[in-house]
Design a protein around this motif. Structure first.
Motif, mmCIF file in Angstrom:
data_model
loop_
_atom_site.group_PDB
_atom_site.id
_atom_site.type_symbol
_atom_site.label_atom_id
_atom_site.label_comp_id
_atom_site.label_asym_id
_atom_site.label_seq_id
_atom_site.Cartn_x
_atom_site.Cartn_y
_atom_site.Cartn_z
ATOM 1 N N SER A 49 70.588 61.319 -16.012
ATOM 2 C CA SER A 49 69.181 61.162 -15.633
ATOM 3 C C SER A 49 69.026 60.681 -14.200
ATOM 4 C CB SER A 49 68.481 60.185 -16.587
ATOM 5 O OG SER A 49 69.021 58.880 -16.483
ATOM 6 N N PHE A 50 70.104 60.175 -13.589
ATOM 7 C CA PHE A 50 70.042 59.743 -12.198
ATOM 8 C C PHE A 50 70.278 60.902 -11.221
ATOM 9 C CE2 PHE A 50 70.799 55.700 -14.301
ATOM 10 C CZ PHE A 50 69.991 54.829 -13.580
ATOM 11 N N HIS A 51 70.709 62.038 -11.725
ATOM 12 C CA HIS A 51 70.940 63.191 -10.847
ATOM 13 C C HIS A 51 70.877 64.459 -11.697
ATOM 14 C CE1 HIS A 51 74.837 61.998 -12.460
ATOM 15 N NE2 HIS A 51 74.830 60.942 -11.660
ATOM 16 N N GLU A 52 69.667 64.782 -12.142
ATOM 17 C CA GLU A 52 69.486 65.888 -13.079
ATOM 18 C C GLU A 52 69.620 67.255 -12.421
ATOM 19 O OE1 GLU A 52 65.858 65.651 -15.263
ATOM 20 O OE2 GLU A 52 66.176 63.593 -15.901
ATOM 21 N N PHE A 53 69.115 67.400 -11.205
ATOM 22 C CA PHE A 53 69.042 68.712 -10.556
ATOM 23 C C PHE A 53 68.361 69.712 -11.484
ATOM 24 C CE2 PHE A 53 72.785 66.808 -8.390
ATOM 25 C CZ PHE A 53 72.295 66.829 -7.094
ATOM 26 N N SER A 54 67.231 69.309 -12.038
ATOM 27 C CA SER A 54 66.505 70.169 -12.981
ATOM 28 C C SER A 54 65.114 70.516 -12.454
ATOM 29 C CB SER A 54 66.381 69.475 -14.342
ATOM 30 O OG SER A 54 65.642 68.259 -14.233
ATOM 31 N N SER A 55 64.980 70.607 -11.146
ATOM 32 C CA SER A 55 63.680 70.930 -10.554
ATOM 33 C C SER A 55 63.457 72.434 -10.548
ATOM 34 C CB SER A 55 63.605 70.402 -9.126
ATOM 35 O OG SER A 55 64.439 71.157 -8.260
ATOM 36 N N LEU A 80 63.873 63.586 -0.799
ATOM 37 C CA LEU A 80 62.526 64.020 -1.158
ATOM 38 C C LEU A 80 62.465 64.537 -2.588
ATOM 39 C CD1 LEU A 80 61.106 65.794 2.016
ATOM 40 C CD2 LEU A 80 60.806 63.445 1.248
ATOM 41 N N ARG A 81 63.598 64.510 -3.270
ATOM 42 C CA ARG A 81 63.557 64.893 -4.682
ATOM 43 C C ARG A 81 62.700 63.886 -5.450
ATOM 44 N NH1 ARG A 81 66.918 68.632 -6.865
ATOM 45 N NH2 ARG A 81 68.354 69.699 -5.445
ATOM 46 N N ASN A 82 61.806 64.416 -6.266
ATOM 47 C CA ASN A 82 60.878 63.603 -7.066
ATOM 48 C C ASN A 82 59.902 62.813 -6.196
ATOM 49 O OD1 ASN A 82 61.977 64.159 -9.823
ATOM 50 N ND2 ASN A 82 63.798 63.185 -8.961
ATOM 51 N N ALA A 83 59.739 63.203 -4.910
ATOM 52 C CA ALA A 83 58.807 62.476 -4.043
ATOM 53 C C ALA A 83 57.378 62.568 -4.556
ATOM 54 C CB ALA A 83 58.893 63.017 -2.615
ATOM 55 N N ALA A 84 57.032 63.676 -5.193
ATOM 56 C CA ALA A 84 55.672 63.820 -5.713
ATOM 57 C C ALA A 84 55.404 62.873 -6.877
ATOM 58 C CB ALA A 84 55.420 65.268 -6.135
ATOM 59 N N GLU A 85 56.477 62.294 -7.450
ATOM 60 C CA GLU A 85 56.322 61.302 -8.512
ATOM 61 C C GLU A 85 55.987 59.926 -7.955
ATOM 62 O OE1 GLU A 85 56.790 61.151 -12.057
ATOM 63 O OE2 GLU A 85 56.354 63.277 -11.870
ATOM 64 N N ALA A 132 52.710 71.605 -1.991
ATOM 65 C CA ALA A 132 52.948 72.438 -3.183
ATOM 66 C C ALA A 132 54.439 72.699 -3.350
ATOM 67 C CB ALA A 132 52.182 73.757 -3.056
ATOM 68 N N PHE A 133 55.127 72.974 -2.243
ATOM 69 C CA PHE A 133 56.582 73.172 -2.339
ATOM 70 C C PHE A 133 57.278 71.882 -2.758
ATOM 71 C CE2 PHE A 133 60.642 72.461 -0.105
ATOM 72 C CZ PHE A 133 61.427 73.271 -0.915
ATOM 73 N N MET A 134 56.885 70.750 -2.178
ATOM 74 C CA MET A 134 57.562 69.494 -2.500
ATOM 75 C C MET A 134 57.441 69.152 -3.984
ATOM 76 S SD MET A 134 56.706 67.209 0.873
ATOM 77 C CE MET A 134 57.459 65.749 0.174
ATOM 78 N N LYS A 135 56.373 69.603 -4.606
ATOM 79 C CA LYS A 135 56.227 69.360 -6.040
ATOM 80 C C LYS A 135 57.259 70.142 -6.846
ATOM 81 C CE LYS A 135 51.338 68.096 -5.890
ATOM 82 N NZ LYS A 135 49.948 68.447 -6.278
ATOM 83 N N THR A 136 57.830 71.197 -6.248
ATOM 84 C CA THR A 136 58.879 71.933 -6.958
ATOM 85 C C THR A 136 60.198 71.165 -6.967
ATOM 86 O OG1 THR A 136 59.775 73.176 -5.057
ATOM 87 C CG2 THR A 136 57.819 74.088 -6.150
ATOM 88 N N LEU A 137 60.254 70.021 -6.280
ATOM 89 C CA LEU A 137 61.470 69.204 -6.245
ATOM 90 C C LEU A 137 61.498 68.155 -7.345
ATOM 91 C CD1 LEU A 137 61.748 68.641 -2.365
ATOM 92 C CD2 LEU A 137 62.641 70.521 -3.758
ATOM 93 N N ASP A 138 60.451 68.099 -8.161
ATOM 94 C CA ASP A 138 60.416 67.158 -9.273
ATOM 95 C C ASP A 138 61.326 67.642 -10.407
ATOM 96 O OD1 ASP A 138 58.611 65.683 -7.863
ATOM 97 O OD2 ASP A 138 56.888 66.130 -9.139
ATOM 98 N N ASP A 139 62.115 66.743 -10.939
ATOM 99 C CA ASP A 139 62.972 67.082 -12.072
ATOM 100 C C ASP A 139 62.146 67.292 -13.333
ATOM 101 O OD1 ASP A 139 65.575 67.097 -10.946
ATOM 102 O OD2 ASP A 139 65.548 64.907 -10.845
#
Length: 481
Positions: free
Chosen positions: A278-284, A384-389, A469-476
């Motif tokens: 869960s600390f590095h899912e790479f599921s975005s 920036l992964r999960n930055a939208a969170e 909009a693109f940055m939201k695609t980085l959310d796991d």
């Protein structure tokens, strides 16, 4: 209103009416007359482009496929971390991570500020979290996310400092780099030469070199978990519910060596962060797009191109978006440090003192290279992964949504009056959170900071919305098709 859901398409003709074959034939011919020239012109253009720029043809075809479908025309295989059941040490670390009894207040755990439900970042939009013996003391900086740290290198200065077998004097390395112009960071290029700026490390200032050393920091911080010293932490570990576990894992003699007990406890917390996926899912969505398993919308595609455009947003200059040569997914950070000149957050209690400045790498919380003033005002570039969170951004938590962050990048130099306050005389107080003698450290070379007051901003509002909009695609947590 009742919607009809059983309407046939095309609708049936009235009884006794039959389609006229001559009319259908004429309609078909008209469509061909109109369509064929367009197809011919398109093919001619593509043929001409291929003759003029043969090396660009595969890329152009890929871009056409991408535009039409939102699919990645060049899917790759991503090498994610292996998953396995947590070790006994990691299971112990998980208990410690979630245990509020290890704090002076009895109410705050590691998970309080690093919530699993919020990508291991803060669970609210406070600029800084409250802690201390009575949970009433404000922190100094917002907690960064603990995700995607498994590949974080130790803090270093210079290209050879990452070698674990080489002992490097940071002061000497910093002094050697002094006076050398820093490399400009450009999206699409290799990360800038690390000899010019610090890299690696944990916390906003990189003062911890491992997850184990990072874990002890909040436990001893007077405005966080607020234990008086390591002995107080050891006392809680020795007399609490963990005694049997520590004995089984490390032997009963561990309690005769308090420093070793504390070290093993912090090691367990570090192992939990390394082993738990869960600390590095790479599921975005972006990960799955890279693999050809998801399609981006037109807005997300435009945002991706702007993100990677060296003359526009240039986000990828620091937040690297490329897959590594060996297939490792991008972390969206170059692990280096930047002085951005974010405006002062007057809501922070510590900032009520006008003489207080958070200088990042050169103080006030790390002291080993405080004399290397060319690094004053520099802070670690976060993923920036999960930055939208997140709901709090930058080292001082001055911004609370991504549009504010984008406006800062876009307007800091072109319209500073929209970013910084004015003094009593009406003058814009640009770079108001760094002493004047260190202003030269602030990045004015990398796009979009390479513009001057009055210049056209690098991005329009619509373009910034596309980047978000693109940055939201980085959310796991994206569910691939």
């Amino acid at each position: 209103m009742t919607l009809r859901t059983n309407v046939a398409f095309p609708p049936p003709l009235p009884a006794g009416k039959q389609p006229d074959p001559r009319t259908a034939r004429r309609t078909f011919i008209r469509v061909l007359v109109w369509a064929i020239p367009g197809v011919v012109i398109a093919l001619a253009v593509m043929a001409g482009y291929a003759l003029a720029y043969p090396e660009r043809m595969p890329e152009a075809v890929g871009e056409l496929v991408e535009d039409l479908t939102g699919a990645n025309p060049h899917p790759v295989h991503l090498v994610r971390p292996d998953t396995a059941p947590l070790s006994s040490v990691a299971l112990l670390g998980r208990e410690l991570f979630n245990d509020p009894s290890l704090s002076a207040s009895g109410k705050q755990s590691c998970a309080s500020c690093h919530s699993a439900q919020h990508a291991y970042g803060p669970p609210d939009d406070l600029s800084v979290q409250l802690g201390g013996p009575h949970m009433t003391d404000a922190g100094y900086r917002p907690p960064p996310s603990l995700t995607y740290l498994y590949r974080q290198a130790p803090f270093s200065i210079g290209p050879d400092a990452g070698d674990a077998d080489v002992v490097v004097n940071l002061d000497q390395a910093a002094a050697a780099a002094q006076g050398v112009q820093r490399a400009v960071k450009t999206a699409g290029a290799a990360p800038a030469a690390p000899a010019m700026v610090p890299q690696g490390g944990l916390f906003w200032d990189g003062r911890a070199d491992s997850l184990q050393r990072q874990a002890i920091g909040p436990l001893l911080n007077p405005v966080e978990m607020a234990n008086r010293d390591v002995n107080e932490v050891v006392q809680k570990l020795s007399t609490g519910k963990y005694r049997d576990t520590f004995s089984k894992l490390f032997g009963p003699a561990i309690f005769d060596h308090p420093d070793l007990l504390a070290s093993e406890a912090m090691f367990a917390i570090g192992r939990y962060q390394v082993e738990d996926p869960s600390f590095h899912e790479f599921s975005s969505k972006y990960d799955y797009w890279l693999e050809g398993r998801a399609h981006l919308t037109q807005a997300e595609l435009r945002g991706l191109r702007l993100f990677n455009d060296k003359d526009k947003a240039n986000c990828a200059g620091c937040h690297v978006s490329q897959v590594s040569r060996d297939g490792l997914p991008p972390l969206f950070t170059d692990q280096q440090y930047e002085a951005l000149g974010a405006p002062r957050n007057k809501a922070l209690p510590v900032n009520k003192d006008p003489k207080f400045y958070d200088m990042g790498v050169c103080g006030p919380f790390r002291h080993d290279i405080a004399t290397q003033t060319q690094y004053c005002g520099m802070f670690l570039t976060p993923t920036l992964r999960n930055a939208a969170e997140r709901h709090v951004f930058f080292h001082n938590g001055v911004y609370h949504d991504l549009k504010q962050v984008m406006n800062f990048y876009n307007l800091r130099n072109t319209s500073p009056e929209k970013i910084y306050p004015r003094d009593a005389s009406g003058k814009v107080m640009k770079y108001d959170d760094i002493p004047a003698k260190y202003v030269a450290n602030i990045d004015v070379a990398d796009a979009p900071f390479d513009r001057k007051a009055g210049d056209q901003p690098a991005m329009t509002d619509a373009e910034m919305d596309d980047i978000i909009a693109f940055m939201k695609t980085l959310d796991d947590g994206y569910k691939a098709q």
